[in-house]
Design an enzyme around this catalytic site. Structure first.
Site, PDB file in Angstrom:
ATOM      1  N   ALA A  66       0.863  -1.175   0.000  1.00  0.00           N
ATOM      2  CA  ALA A  66       0.000   0.000   0.000  1.00  0.00           C
ATOM      3  C   ALA A  66       0.901   1.227   0.000  1.00  0.00           C
ATOM      4  O   ALA A  66       2.065   1.158   0.417  1.00  0.00           O
ATOM      5  CB  ALA A  66      -0.885  -0.016   1.240  1.00  0.00           C
ATOM      6  N   GLY A 111       0.705  -5.028   1.058  1.00  0.00           N
ATOM      7  CA  GLY A 111      -0.473  -5.089   0.190  1.00  0.00           C
ATOM      8  C   GLY A 111      -0.192  -5.743  -1.155  1.00  0.00           C
ATOM      9  O   GLY A 111      -1.110  -6.262  -1.799  1.00  0.00           O
ATOM     10  N   GLU A 114      -0.560  -9.317  -0.520  1.00  0.00           N
ATOM     11  CA  GLU A 114      -1.998  -9.550  -0.331  1.00  0.00           C
ATOM     12  C   GLU A 114      -2.733  -9.584  -1.674  1.00  0.00           C
ATOM     13  O   GLU A 114      -3.656 -10.363  -1.874  1.00  0.00           O
ATOM     14  CB  GLU A 114      -2.590  -8.461   0.564  1.00  0.00           C
ATOM     15  CG  GLU A 114      -2.055  -8.517   1.976  1.00  0.00           C
ATOM     16  CD  GLU A 114      -2.733  -7.501   2.865  1.00  0.00           C
ATOM     17  OE1 GLU A 114      -3.685  -7.866   3.574  1.00  0.00           O
ATOM     18  OE2 GLU A 114      -2.322  -6.318   2.840  1.00  0.00           O
ATOM     19  N   GLU A 134       4.274  -5.006   7.410  1.00  0.00           N
ATOM     20  CA  GLU A 134       3.382  -4.026   8.046  1.00  0.00           C
ATOM     21  C   GLU A 134       3.690  -3.778   9.519  1.00  0.00           C
ATOM     22  O   GLU A 134       3.624  -2.642   9.983  1.00  0.00           O
ATOM     23  CB  GLU A 134       1.910  -4.470   7.910  1.00  0.00           C
ATOM     24  CG  GLU A 134       1.311  -4.272   6.537  1.00  0.00           C
ATOM     25  CD  GLU A 134       1.509  -5.482   5.632  1.00  0.00           C
ATOM     26  OE1 GLU A 134       2.382  -6.317   5.910  1.00  0.00           O
ATOM     27  OE2 GLU A 134       0.765  -5.580   4.636  1.00  0.00           O
TER      28      GLU A 134
HETATM   29  N1  DAK Z   1       4.573   3.201  -0.948  1.00  0.00           N
HETATM   30  C1  DAK Z   1       4.934   4.330  -1.585  1.00  0.00           C
HETATM   31  N2  DAK Z   1       6.098   4.456  -2.261  1.00  0.00           N
HETATM   32  C2  DAK Z   1       6.920   3.394  -2.270  1.00  0.00           C
HETATM   33  C3  DAK Z   1       6.602   2.176  -1.630  1.00  0.00           C
HETATM   34  C4  DAK Z   1       5.353   2.100  -0.941  1.00  0.00           C
HETATM   35  N3  DAK Z   1       4.940   0.981  -0.313  1.00  0.00           N
HETATM   36  N4  DAK Z   1       7.618   1.322  -1.821  1.00  0.00           N
HETATM   37  C5  DAK Z   1       8.537   1.977  -2.560  1.00  0.00           C
HETATM   38  N5  DAK Z   1       8.114   3.213  -2.856  1.00  0.00           N
HETATM   39  C6  DAK Z   1       8.792   4.255  -3.622  1.00  0.00           C
HETATM   40  C7  DAK Z   1       9.997   4.785  -2.849  1.00  0.00           C
HETATM   41  O1  DAK Z   1       9.597   5.772  -1.918  1.00  0.00           O
HETATM   42  C8  DAK Z   1      10.837   5.358  -3.959  1.00  0.00           C
HETATM   43  O2  DAK Z   1      10.283   6.595  -4.364  1.00  0.00           O
HETATM   44  P1  DAK Z   1      11.238   7.900  -4.609  1.00  0.00           P
HETATM   45  O3  DAK Z   1      11.989   8.081  -3.338  1.00  0.00           O
HETATM   46  O4  DAK Z   1      12.119   7.472  -5.768  1.00  0.00           O
HETATM   47  O5  DAK Z   1      10.264   8.990  -4.928  1.00  0.00           O
HETATM   48  C9  DAK Z   1      10.600   4.371  -5.111  1.00  0.00           C
HETATM   49  O6  DAK Z   1       9.382   3.694  -4.785  1.00  0.00           O
HETATM   50  C10 DAK Z   1      11.709   3.320  -5.215  1.00  0.00           C
HETATM   51  O7  DAK Z   1      11.850   2.699  -3.954  1.00  0.00           O
HETATM   52  P2  DAK Z   1      13.269   2.570  -3.210  1.00  0.00           P
HETATM   53  O8  DAK Z   1      14.183   3.686  -3.576  1.00  0.00           O
HETATM   54  O9  DAK Z   1      12.991   2.351  -1.755  1.00  0.00           O
HETATM   55  O10 DAK Z   1      13.820   1.233  -3.877  1.00  0.00           O
HETATM   56  P3  DAK Z   1      14.823   0.171  -3.246  1.00  0.00           P
HETATM   57  O11 DAK Z   1      15.198  -0.749  -4.334  1.00  0.00           O
HETATM   58  O12 DAK Z   1      15.927   0.855  -2.486  1.00  0.00           O
HETATM   59  O13 DAK Z   1      13.949  -0.645  -2.163  1.00  0.00           O
HETATM   60  C11 DAK Z   1      11.979  -1.823  -1.380  1.00  0.00           C
HETATM   61  C12 DAK Z   1      12.872  -1.405  -2.601  1.00  0.00           C
HETATM   62  C13 DAK Z   1      10.738  -2.505  -1.924  1.00  0.00           C
HETATM   63  C14 DAK Z   1      12.772  -2.774  -0.494  1.00  0.00           C
HETATM   64  C15 DAK Z   1      11.645  -0.541  -0.583  1.00  0.00           C
HETATM   65  O14 DAK Z   1      11.121   0.441  -1.478  1.00  0.00           O
HETATM   66  C16 DAK Z   1      10.635  -0.763   0.499  1.00  0.00           C
HETATM   67  O15 DAK Z   1      10.966  -1.305   1.565  1.00  0.00           O
HETATM   68  N6  DAK Z   1       9.400  -0.342   0.250  1.00  0.00           N
HETATM   69  C17 DAK Z   1       8.341  -0.394   1.230  1.00  0.00           C
HETATM   70  C18 DAK Z   1       7.855  -1.806   1.398  1.00  0.00           C
HETATM   71  C19 DAK Z   1       6.773  -1.910   2.460  1.00  0.00           C
HETATM   72  O16 DAK Z   1       7.039  -1.629   3.640  1.00  0.00           O
HETATM   73  N7  DAK Z   1       5.592  -2.278   2.032  1.00  0.00           N
HETATM   74  C20 DAK Z   1       4.455  -2.404   2.942  1.00  0.00           C
HETATM   75  C21 DAK Z   1       3.690  -1.141   2.901  1.00  0.00           C
HETATM   76  S1  DAK Z   1       2.392  -1.188   4.133  1.00  0.00           S
HETATM   77  C22 DAK Z   1      -4.932  -2.158   5.299  1.00  0.00           C
HETATM   78  C23 DAK Z   1      -4.751  -2.582   4.040  1.00  0.00           C
HETATM   79  C24 DAK Z   1      -3.490  -2.779   3.571  1.00  0.00           C
HETATM   80  C25 DAK Z   1      -2.417  -2.495   4.362  1.00  0.00           C
HETATM   81  C26 DAK Z   1      -2.615  -2.075   5.656  1.00  0.00           C
HETATM   82  C27 DAK Z   1      -3.887  -1.907   6.134  1.00  0.00           C
HETATM   83  N8  DAK Z   1      -6.287  -1.983   5.766  1.00  0.00           N
HETATM   84  C28 DAK Z   1      -7.359  -2.285   4.737  1.00  0.00           C
HETATM   85  C29 DAK Z   1      -6.597  -1.728   7.080  1.00  0.00           C
HETATM   86  C30 DAK Z   1      -1.123  -2.675   3.772  1.00  0.00           C
HETATM   87  C31 DAK Z   1      -0.091  -1.988   4.186  1.00  0.00           C
HETATM   88  C32 DAK Z   1       1.157  -2.041   3.420  1.00  0.00           C
HETATM   89  O17 DAK Z   1       1.283  -2.611   2.363  1.00  0.00           O
END
Ligand code: DAK
Length: 268
Positions: A66, A111, A114, A134
């Site tokens: 997400a 997400g 998911e 998460e």
């Molecule tokens: N959201 C927004 N932008 C993201 C992103 C994300 N999840 N993941 C990556 N990006 C963006 C980065 O900010 C970066 O943007 P700029 O800085 O260039 O503007 C660009 O994508 C490239 O990412 P990185 O520079 O970080 O790339 P790397 O190769 O260094 O790293 C990575 C890749 C995938 C390891 C890293 O980007 C990362 O850790 N990303 C976040 C992964 C994460 O934590 N995902 C979980 C998100 S929380 C719910 C429903 C759903 C959810 C919760 C509640 N309800 C219905 C209640 C779900 C929650 C989630 O999914």
């Protein structure tokens, strides 16, 4: 408004839902979810489709979760609206009557995992990485992942994934039972399309019935699933599809489900 979603025609009986927001690793924001909802609605009405590939743009990530930047500024009300809407979109993917194949080329996190779990199968590149980070953000999976992952890989492994926030490589995900196949990175698209085409060459209505029976095994109790199976099996004899399949066998030829009148049953 940016266009993040596309419905691509692949071959007879196969289409692909394509999400493309590679600059943010295909992160799911409200706009992407809204467009996905519209696309899924169209796919649901496509009685000619037996299989749908779910694929995304860029090489690095299937979906990185997400959209964290969007969530950062949520009020409680916006969080609630996002949660309810997101859940309904994922349910609509999960409830598609076609076989849905997630084609995972890279990170499938939060997400993103998911979303892949809302598909029927996952085919992954050897470079893919999976996880539910998460809890590291003070959140929990909210698009059905806590339920679907337990059903897919079992309670203990799924809960470890949910609470450790670890990333798992493709071979670990395969060994856990999450993936149908791991393939060489450059072969991924071809293998996904080939599997989808194989499914689309079978009796279209039979394929949909098989999916419904398999779902009954996951979501019904006692002997109910066996009753569902008997009902769907009986239904097979009410149309021309099984006639074509059985006759083709007797005549030592390939069945023509899509070019014969039998294909009209696909939506049944
Ligand atoms: N959201 C927004 N932008 C993201 C992103 C994300 N999840 N993941 C990556 N990006 C963006 C980065 O900010 C970066 O943007 P700029 O800085 O260039 O503007 C660009 O994508 C490239 O990412 P990185 O520079 O970080 O790339 P790397 O190769 O260094 O790293 C990575 C890749 C995938 C390891 C890293 O980007 C990362 O850790 N990303 C976040 C992964 C994460 O934590 N995902 C979980 C998100 S929380 C719910 C429903 C759903 C959810 C919760 C509640 N309800 C219905 C209640 C779900 C929650 C989630 O999914």
């Amino acid at each position: 408004m940016a266009q993040f979603l596309n419905l691509a025609e692949v071959t007879a009986g196969v289409a692909a839902i394509e999400i493309s927001r590679p600059e943010a690793l295909n992160a799911l924001n409200t706009e992407v979810l809204m467009q996905l909802a519209e696309c899924v609605k169209k796919v649901r009405e496509r009685h000619d489709l037996s299989a749908v590939i779910l694929r995304t743009g860029g090489d690095k990530a299937f979906v990185a979760g997400a959209d964290i930047k969007e969530m950062l500024h949520f009020t409680q009300q916006q969080g609630h609206d996002f949660a309810r809407f997101g859940q309904s979109v994922f349910e609509s993917v999960f409830n598609l009557p076609q076989i849905v194949i997630a084609q995972v080329q890279g990170f499938a996190l939060g997400g993103g995992l998911e979303l892949a779990l809302a598909a029927d199968f996952m085919i992954a590149s050897e470079k893919a990485k999976f996880g539910l980070p998460e809890v590291g953000l003070g959140l929990i999976p909210g698009f059905g992942g806590t339920q679907r992952l337990v059903r897919r890989i079992g309670y203990a492994r799924a809960l470890e994934w949910m609470t450790s926030a670890e990333r798992y490589p493709a071979d670990a995900a395969f060994n856990s039972g999450l993936l149908n196949r791991i393939v060489a990175h450059e072969e991924l698209g071809r293998v996904a399309e080939s599997l989808a085409a194989t499914i689309a060459a079978q009796g279209p209505s039979a394929v949909r019935s098989a999916k419904q029976c398999a779902r009954a095994a996951l979501y019904s109790q006692g002997d109910f699933g066996f009753e569902i199976e008997a009902q769907f099996f009986a239904q097979r004899f009410g149309g021309s599809e099984s006639k074509e399949g059985l006759t083709a066998f007797m005549e030592k030829r390939k069945p023509q489900f899509r070019n014969s009148s039998a294909s009209g049953q696909a939506g049944q």
